[in-house]
Each structure stands twice: as C-alpha cells, then as structure tokens.
Write a protein that holds these residues in place. Structure first.
Motif, PDB file in Angstrom:
ATOM      1  N   PHE A 144      -3.241  13.102   4.771  1.00  0.00           N
ATOM      2  CA  PHE A 144      -4.070  13.173   3.570  1.00  0.00           C
ATOM      3  C   PHE A 144      -4.923  14.419   3.724  1.00  0.00           C
ATOM      4  O   PHE A 144      -5.743  14.521   4.640  1.00  0.00           O
ATOM      5  CB  PHE A 144      -4.980  11.951   3.401  1.00  0.00           C
ATOM      6  N   SER A 145      -4.745  15.370   2.847  1.00  0.00           N
ATOM      7  CA  SER A 145      -5.424  16.652   2.978  1.00  0.00           C
ATOM      8  C   SER A 145      -5.863  17.118   1.610  1.00  0.00           C
ATOM      9  O   SER A 145      -5.058  17.143   0.673  1.00  0.00           O
ATOM     10  CB  SER A 145      -4.465  17.665   3.617  1.00  0.00           C
ATOM     11  N   THR A 146      -7.141  17.491   1.500  1.00  0.00           N
ATOM     12  CA  THR A 146      -7.666  17.827   0.179  1.00  0.00           C
ATOM     13  C   THR A 146      -8.770  18.864   0.269  1.00  0.00           C
ATOM     14  O   THR A 146      -9.399  19.046   1.319  1.00  0.00           O
ATOM     15  CB  THR A 146      -8.186  16.552  -0.522  1.00  0.00           C
ATOM     16  N   GLN A 200       0.825  -1.209   0.000  1.00  0.00           N
ATOM     17  CA  GLN A 200       0.000   0.000   0.000  1.00  0.00           C
ATOM     18  C   GLN A 200       0.860   1.259   0.000  1.00  0.00           C
ATOM     19  O   GLN A 200       1.980   1.276   0.517  1.00  0.00           O
ATOM     20  CB  GLN A 200      -0.896   0.034   1.243  1.00  0.00           C
ATOM     21  N   THR A 201       0.299   2.323  -0.552  1.00  0.00           N
ATOM     22  CA  THR A 201       0.917   3.639  -0.475  1.00  0.00           C
ATOM     23  C   THR A 201       0.561   4.285   0.867  1.00  0.00           C
ATOM     24  O   THR A 201      -0.322   3.814   1.589  1.00  0.00           O
ATOM     25  CB  THR A 201       0.406   4.548  -1.595  1.00  0.00           C
ATOM     26  N   ILE A 202       1.245   5.384   1.186  1.00  0.00           N
ATOM     27  CA  ILE A 202       0.903   6.125   2.410  1.00  0.00           C
ATOM     28  C   ILE A 202      -0.572   6.514   2.394  1.00  0.00           C
ATOM     29  O   ILE A 202      -1.274   6.364   3.403  1.00  0.00           O
ATOM     30  CB  ILE A 202       1.743   7.418   2.525  1.00  0.00           C
ATOM     31  N   THR A 203      -1.045   7.026   1.280  1.00  0.00           N
ATOM     32  CA  THR A 203      -2.431   7.488   1.191  1.00  0.00           C
ATOM     33  C   THR A 203      -3.405   6.343   1.448  1.00  0.00           C
ATOM     34  O   THR A 203      -4.390   6.500   2.191  1.00  0.00           O
ATOM     35  CB  THR A 203      -2.687   8.131  -0.186  1.00  0.00           C
ATOM     36  N   GLU A 204      -3.140   5.179   0.867  1.00  0.00           N
ATOM     37  CA  GLU A 204      -4.009   4.014   1.104  1.00  0.00           C
ATOM     38  C   GLU A 204      -3.962   3.597   2.572  1.00  0.00           C
ATOM     39  O   GLU A 204      -4.989   3.219   3.163  1.00  0.00           O
ATOM     40  CB  GLU A 204      -3.572   2.854   0.214  1.00  0.00           C
ATOM     41  N   LYS A 205      -2.779   3.679   3.187  1.00  0.00           N
ATOM     42  CA  LYS A 205      -2.656   3.284   4.596  1.00  0.00           C
ATOM     43  C   LYS A 205      -3.391   4.242   5.531  1.00  0.00           C
ATOM     44  O   LYS A 205      -3.978   3.818   6.537  1.00  0.00           O
ATOM     45  CB  LYS A 205      -1.177   3.197   4.986  1.00  0.00           C
ATOM     46  N   ILE A 206      -3.373   5.527   5.209  1.00  0.00           N
ATOM     47  CA  ILE A 206      -4.099   6.500   6.038  1.00  0.00           C
ATOM     48  C   ILE A 206      -5.590   6.187   6.029  1.00  0.00           C
ATOM     49  O   ILE A 206      -6.249   6.161   7.085  1.00  0.00           O
ATOM     50  CB  ILE A 206      -3.824   7.938   5.548  1.00  0.00           C
ATOM     51  N   PHE A 207      -6.131   5.914   4.862  1.00  0.00           N
ATOM     52  CA  PHE A 207      -7.550   5.583   4.788  1.00  0.00           C
ATOM     53  C   PHE A 207      -7.842   4.236   5.449  1.00  0.00           C
ATOM     54  O   PHE A 207      -8.877   4.086   6.115  1.00  0.00           O
ATOM     55  CB  PHE A 207      -8.041   5.598   3.336  1.00  0.00           C
ATOM     56  N   SER A 208      -6.950   3.271   5.292  1.00  0.00           N
ATOM     57  CA  SER A 208      -7.150   1.965   5.928  1.00  0.00           C
ATOM     58  C   SER A 208      -7.234   2.111   7.441  1.00  0.00           C
ATOM     59  O   SER A 208      -8.098   1.512   8.108  1.00  0.00           O
ATOM     60  CB  SER A 208      -6.005   1.019   5.556  1.00  0.00           C
ATOM     61  N   GLU A 209      -6.343   2.909   7.996  1.00  0.00           N
ATOM     62  CA  GLU A 209      -6.334   3.125   9.443  1.00  0.00           C
ATOM     63  C   GLU A 209      -7.615   3.811   9.903  1.00  0.00           C
ATOM     64  O   GLU A 209      -8.164   3.485  10.967  1.00  0.00           O
ATOM     65  CB  GLU A 209      -5.104   3.975   9.813  1.00  0.00           C
ATOM     66  N   GLY A 235      -1.114  15.946  -2.191  1.00  0.00           N
ATOM     67  CA  GLY A 235       0.329  15.736  -2.247  1.00  0.00           C
ATOM     68  C   GLY A 235       0.765  15.245  -0.889  1.00  0.00           C
ATOM     69  O   GLY A 235       0.125  15.563   0.129  1.00  0.00           O
ATOM     70  N   ILE A 236       1.851  14.482  -0.822  1.00  0.00           N
ATOM     71  CA  ILE A 236       2.228  13.918   0.484  1.00  0.00           C
ATOM     72  C   ILE A 236       3.708  13.578   0.554  1.00  0.00           C
ATOM     73  O   ILE A 236       4.308  13.116  -0.421  1.00  0.00           O
ATOM     74  CB  ILE A 236       1.354  12.684   0.809  1.00  0.00           C
ATOM     75  N   ILE A 285      -7.860  15.293   6.365  1.00  0.00           N
ATOM     76  CA  ILE A 285      -8.215  16.702   6.500  1.00  0.00           C
ATOM     77  C   ILE A 285      -8.951  17.153   5.245  1.00  0.00           C
ATOM     78  O   ILE A 285      -8.550  16.808   4.128  1.00  0.00           O
ATOM     79  CB  ILE A 285      -6.945  17.565   6.674  1.00  0.00           C
ATOM     80  N   ILE A 286     -10.023  17.916   5.429  1.00  0.00           N
ATOM     81  CA  ILE A 286     -10.689  18.525   4.284  1.00  0.00           C
ATOM     82  C   ILE A 286     -10.877  20.016   4.549  1.00  0.00           C
ATOM     83  O   ILE A 286     -10.977  20.453   5.698  1.00  0.00           O
ATOM     84  CB  ILE A 286     -12.057  17.881   3.964  1.00  0.00           C
ATOM     85  N   GLY A 287     -10.909  20.790   3.489  1.00  0.00           N
ATOM     86  CA  GLY A 287     -11.155  22.212   3.610  1.00  0.00           C
ATOM     87  C   GLY A 287     -11.787  22.727   2.337  1.00  0.00           C
ATOM     88  O   GLY A 287     -11.502  22.217   1.252  1.00  0.00           O
ATOM     89  N   ALA A 288     -12.630  23.741   2.469  1.00  0.00           N
ATOM     90  CA  ALA A 288     -13.275  24.311   1.282  1.00  0.00           C
ATOM     91  C   ALA A 288     -12.351  25.346   0.649  1.00  0.00           C
ATOM     92  O   ALA A 288     -12.699  26.507   0.481  1.00  0.00           O
ATOM     93  CB  ALA A 288     -14.616  24.918   1.651  1.00  0.00           C
ATOM     94  N   ASP A 289     -11.162  24.900   0.333  1.00  0.00           N
ATOM     95  CA  ASP A 289     -10.155  25.703  -0.351  1.00  0.00           C
ATOM     96  C   ASP A 289      -9.240  24.715  -1.056  1.00  0.00           C
ATOM     97  O   ASP A 289      -8.769  23.753  -0.438  1.00  0.00           O
ATOM     98  CB  ASP A 289      -9.361  26.543   0.651  1.00  0.00           C
ATOM     99  N   SER A 290      -8.996  24.942  -2.336  1.00  0.00           N
ATOM    100  CA  SER A 290      -8.284  23.939  -3.129  1.00  0.00           C
ATOM    101  C   SER A 290      -6.867  23.688  -2.643  1.00  0.00           C
ATOM    102  O   SER A 290      -6.314  22.611  -2.866  1.00  0.00           O
ATOM    103  CB  SER A 290      -8.261  24.360  -4.597  1.00  0.00           C
ATOM    104  N   HIS A 291      -6.263  24.664  -1.958  1.00  0.00           N
ATOM    105  CA  HIS A 291      -4.873  24.483  -1.524  1.00  0.00           C
ATOM    106  C   HIS A 291      -4.756  23.848  -0.138  1.00  0.00           C
ATOM    107  O   HIS A 291      -3.691  23.868   0.482  1.00  0.00           O
ATOM    108  CB  HIS A 291      -4.130  25.811  -1.604  1.00  0.00           C
TER     109      HIS A 291
END
Length: 426
Positions: free
Chosen positions: A134-136, A3-12, A225-226, A118-124
């Motif tokens: 994981f932040s988007t 797994q990638t880091i991103t996949e592992k974050i979601f798995s956890e 990005g990560i 993490i989520i935010g209503a801003d693309s950056h």
C-alpha cells in the motif's frame, strides 16, 4: 465479509480486522522524501522541536527533481535535505553519488516490499503498489508527522477491481493498459479508492509494466494501485536481494478474498488493445494509435524517461526500433534513465550507443523534464510525445505547448518519422 489486499495490509499493521471506510492510525514502513517536498517536512519537524526520527531506517530521502542543481534556488533546496541527512546520519539518503528517480530507485534497492505501508510527498508514490505494497502520496506536513511518530492516520480506501484479460499484442505495454483504465474511469473515477489489478493478463506483465500501471493510478484519482504477489514478484525480489545483499525486511504477502467487496469491477480486453495515446490536456483523453496516425500529428520533441517509463525495458524497445535509423531532422529526442544502474545496464547492453547513434541525447536520472523543470522544456506551440504521466497545460514548459502521452515503442517510432507513428509500421 472477505477483505481486499489493501484492507488486509492495514489490518496486519493495526493489529485488528479493518474494512474500507474506517479511520485507522497505522505504523509506516517507509517514508519517502525528495528535494522539492522534504525541506517543508524538515522545517515542520525542526520547528516542532523534534530532534530524533521515530524510525530512521524507515525514512529515505532521494534528491531527484533538480539534481544536479539547475539554479541557486534548487541548490539551496537540496542543501536543506543534505544537511538534515548528515545531521541524522541517515542510512537511506540518495544524492548524485547514487542517484535515481525515487520511484525507480527504491524498489531497485530493495527498500519497498510487499505488504508495506508507504507514504511519500510525491503523488506518484503509488508506483510501489506494483510490488504488492500500500503506497500513496501525502502532503509535506503529513510526511513530517510520519517522521515524528513513525505512523499516520488513514481512511482505509474502498477498492475497484480491474480485470485484465488476454495476452498483450506486440508493442502494447503496461502504459497502454493504464491509459485505457484512465480513459474508462476518467481522471476522478477512482477518487480515494484502491485500483486492484487482476486477471489472466497479469502473468504476461513484467515488473516494469506493473510499476508503470500503478504509477498512474493517481491519474484516475486513486489513493493507490496494487498487484498481488506472484512468481514475477518473487523473482524480482530474489534478484534485488542478491544485488543488494538482502532486502530491507521480509515481505508480508496478502491476497484478496473471493468474497471481498469492490465498489466497481471494470474489464480491460488487453488482447485487442492497441497502443493508447493520451491527447492534451488530460491523461483520460485516450485515443488509439490508429486514430493518432490518421490525425497526422507532427512532433517537435520525443521524451523517454520518468518514473513511469524510464526503465531498462523502455530503452531496450526504443533501441530495437531505432537501430540503424535516425531521428527526424526536426525532432529532439531526450532519454532520461530512471537510475544510474538502469543507465549502466542500458550502456552495457548497447542500447545507449544505438540511441545516441540515432540522434538522441541522454541525461542523468532526473524528474526534470517531466514536471517542466529542466532537461527538456517545451517552447511556445511545441508538441511533445512523452512517456511521462501527465499532459496538463504547461506541464513540460510553455502553456501553449502540447503533450501526447504514449508508451516507449510509440515514442521511438515517432522520433523516426517526426509524426505520431504506430511502431508496427517502422
């Protein structure tokens, strides 16, 4: 399969092993709102009849785009968020009293951590991947769903591995690396994918560099990005914890497996990379600083700041270049620190005095100039070299104006000559 880091974050987070392409309902560690987008989320929250946030300590509002308010409309926008924050006694509410650009302020406060979703209503919002989260970015109604439920639906993204090799040359920074990545991939080359940054270059990259790189992942269409957690991350978090009396939570550290699956691997020869300039009108229109010098591009405005490059290191390099020199007579130089702490630290270090002596003007922390809101609007046919993240038509003002994206060293050198300039020549 690894797994990638991103996949592992979601798995956890979801409690089972998941892979790219799967649709998951994941808890969210931090939901971020700002003065432009949060009022829409608040309206959806209240019109739905909801009275309590699912996770009040996982919700932050940062007023940063038009603060202090530039007009009545922006004042009323901010008032909606202020009233909501007071009504719900929001712990993480940041206004003029402790202000900053959200993507600089929250890491500084220890509120975003490795392993977070993490989520935010801003693309950056993807900036926070510099810490291994994981932040988007998401839309305002998606944010309201996170406010209501404490989670959201995600499609686990595929990953592109970016292998960076070599030690950066003098005056080459994270900004140049990400502009080169975007040049190679194009503005939609990483659409809904994770950009995972690896390679021996990582050891030379400060947290400021990493934030800058992840900040612009969205400019290649990426979902996030990560960077993996390392000694630099550890030192940053230890210092942050010391300054804030602790972190919001314990970091959750993940590393990609050797046999993880990537859709693509791209290589960046950082050791031989020159500063990169993104010409109008897209971030992928990258050219070397050598080419820009040959093109003899006259500038009217120099801007150093934003969530991409408004950190202490940016003011340090600018002050070193401008010390004892003057901004060209026909040039306006505007500096916007990312947070009040950055402003104070830059002042204590003498950078602000040096830059003001050279002819620059310093604003409060704000996103204003970057999105053409205020504090640096461009007039008809004006040219700006900017450390921001977008150079679209009309992004910073008039539709006939032009924006060239660059790092802070190139911007500072250009302020002196009045033309896009290689800092090595100053």
């Amino acid at each position: 399969m690894g797994q990638t880091i991103t996949e592992k974050i979601f798995s956890e987070h979801v409690g089972k092993e998941v892979f790219a392409g799967e649709i998951v309902r994941s808890p969210i560690d931090m939901v971020i709102g700002n003065d432009i987008t949060t009022p829409i989320s608040i309206r959806a929250f209240e019109e739905g009849g909801f009275e309590k946030l699912a996770n009040p300590e996982g919700f932050a509002i940062v007023l940063d785009h038009f603060i202090p308010a530039k007009d009545i409309a922006s004042a009323n926008q901010a008032k909606i968020s202020r009233d909501f924050a007071m009504k719900h006694d929001l712990k993480y509410f940041f206004d003029e009293k402790d202000m900053g650009i959200e993507h600089a302020l929250l890491p500084e406060k220890g509120l975003v951590l490795p392993g977070d979703v993490i989520i935010g209503a801003d693309s950056h919002t993807c900036t926070h991947g510099g810490l291994g989260a994981f932040s988007t970015g998401m839309g305002s109604t998606d944010i309201s769903f996170g406010m209501i439920t404490g989670g959201n639906w995600f499609k686990v993204p595929e990953s592109i591995k970016v292998v960076m090799t070599g030690k950066p040359r003098e005056f080459v920074s994270g900004k140049d690396i990400i502009l080169e990545v975007i040049r190679q991939l194009g503005v939609d080359g990483a659409l809904y994918q994770a950009l995972e940054f690896t390679g021996d270059t990582v050891q030379y990259l400060s947290m400021d560099d990493r934030f800058s790189i992840c900040n612009m992942a969205i400019e290649a269409g990426a979902k996030n990005g990560i960077f993996a957690y390392d000694e630099t991350t550890k030192e940053f978090l230890e210092k942050t914890a010391e300054l804030n009396g602790g972190l919001r939570a314990e970091p959750k550290i993940h590393y990609s497996d050797e046999d993880a699956n990537y859709t693509k691997v791209i290589e960046i020869d950082v050791a031989n990379l020159e500063p990169v300039i993104a010409y109008p009108f897209l971030p992928d229109n990258g050219h070397s600083v050598s080419q820009a010098v040959k093109d003899n591009i006259k500038v009217d405005q120099v801007f150093i700041g934003s969530c991409t490059n408004g950190r202490l290191s940016d003011f340090k390099i600018a002050a070193e270049i401008l010390e004892g020199k003057k901004v060209a007579r026909h040039v306006r130089m505007i500096l916007t620190p990312g947070t009040q702490k950055i402003l104070r630290d830059a002042t204590k270090a003498g950078y602000i005095d040096t830059l003001v002596d050279a002819g620059a003007v310093v604003s409060n922390p704000t996103c204003g100039a970057c999105l053409g809101g205020y504090m640096g609007i461009l007039g008809d046919n004006e040219v700006c070299i900017s450390t921001t993240n977008r150079n679209f038509v009309g992004r910073m003002g008039s539709r006939s104006s032009k924006i060239y994206l660059a790092n802070s060293a190139v911007a500072a050198a250009s302020a002196i000559s009045g033309y896009i300039t290689d800092p090595k020549s100053i």
